[in-house]
Design an enzyme around this catalytic site. Sequence first.
Site, short mmCIF file in Angstrom:
data_model
loop_
_atom_site.label_atom_id
_atom_site.label_comp_id
_atom_site.label_asym_id
_atom_site.label_seq_id
_atom_site.Cartn_x
_atom_site.Cartn_y
_atom_site.Cartn_z
N CYS A 225 -5.40 4.05 -6.60
CA CYS A 225 -4.78 2.87 -6.00
C CYS A 225 -3.97 2.08 -7.03
O CYS A 225 -4.55 1.45 -7.93
CB CYS A 225 -5.87 2.00 -5.36
SG CYS A 225 -5.33 0.36 -4.86
N CYS A 228 -4.68 -1.65 -7.22
CA CYS A 228 -6.01 -1.85 -7.83
C CYS A 228 -5.88 -1.81 -9.35
O CYS A 228 -6.42 -2.68 -10.06
CB CYS A 228 -6.98 -0.76 -7.39
SG CYS A 228 -7.25 -0.63 -5.60
#
Length: 331
Positions: A225, A228
């Site tokens: 991600c 993230c």
Amino acid sequence: MKKIALLFVALITLSFTKIDNDKVRFRATIENRHSDTLVIRSRSFNKIVVADKEGNFSDEFSVEEGFYQLFDGAEYAKLYLKNGYDLRMSLNAEKFDESIIFEGDGANENNFLAEMALDDEKFDYAGMLQASETEFPQLLQKRKEFTLNKFEGKDLETNFVNAYKKDFEQSMAGLQAYYNESLKVRKLNGQKSPTFNYENYKGGNTSLDDFKGKYVYVDVWATWCGPCRAEIPALKKLEEHYHGKKEIVFVSISIDQAKDHDKWKKFVKDKELGGVQLFADKDWNSDFVKGYQINGIPRFIIIGPKGEIVNADAPRPSAEDIYQTIDTLLK
């Protein structure tokens, strides 16, 4: 004879400067540019425009009439292009949205886009999404009316107006759907938190019960991600700021698939991630993830000392108000 010769020269000049109606001519002058290339693209189109020796951009290419995205190596702008346009753009990359100016054919439409982009940037969508169920429809309607009123007195092509309104209605529908989902999550606040008992990077398993009496700041993430990973530097600073505070603990729960377990361990080691690093048992289908209705990451959560949900969608580590949020809890 001299007049005829001058007229002939003028006609030749016009023939060389005439814009091909099967193409759009795009030129740009950028101060403090981020790159020597500009990328103009849509889902089915990609064009790279390279700066000349003087640093100016110029190219001609065929397009399907509609919206395009311009990327200067750091920021984005929205364009409306159609064949026959002779569009000139100027901007200062250090100010970007505030400095974009268009001239030539298509200038009205693209200056309108620049104006709306600047307004969008200033609008408090985050505050709007925190509104009550009664307030939100009223705020949404006001936003629609404000935007539609912007067309008044503007000399804009009909195709552009119709296309913009269609895109705008879709974005407002998306905003309504996002609000509906965030409202469901908000209604979790105050309830008992779903629990977890997951593998700890340092060995053994760690459960939510291990942190009774403390606030728990949870980061649900994955190695694949991008957003993230982008939060990692801010999360490290946040953890360091509260290091030694016994009232709070930072827990990161990876929802990588089981096949990426070793990748997760290597990532934690290589990036020197702090806090408590856990690996969820069933990625997206883990009970904790489903309990919090997580369908997008990263998601940050604050759980209270008694296991209650303080904030099911807490500010990110990079958010301006995260320190104030935590300080208020620890008082």
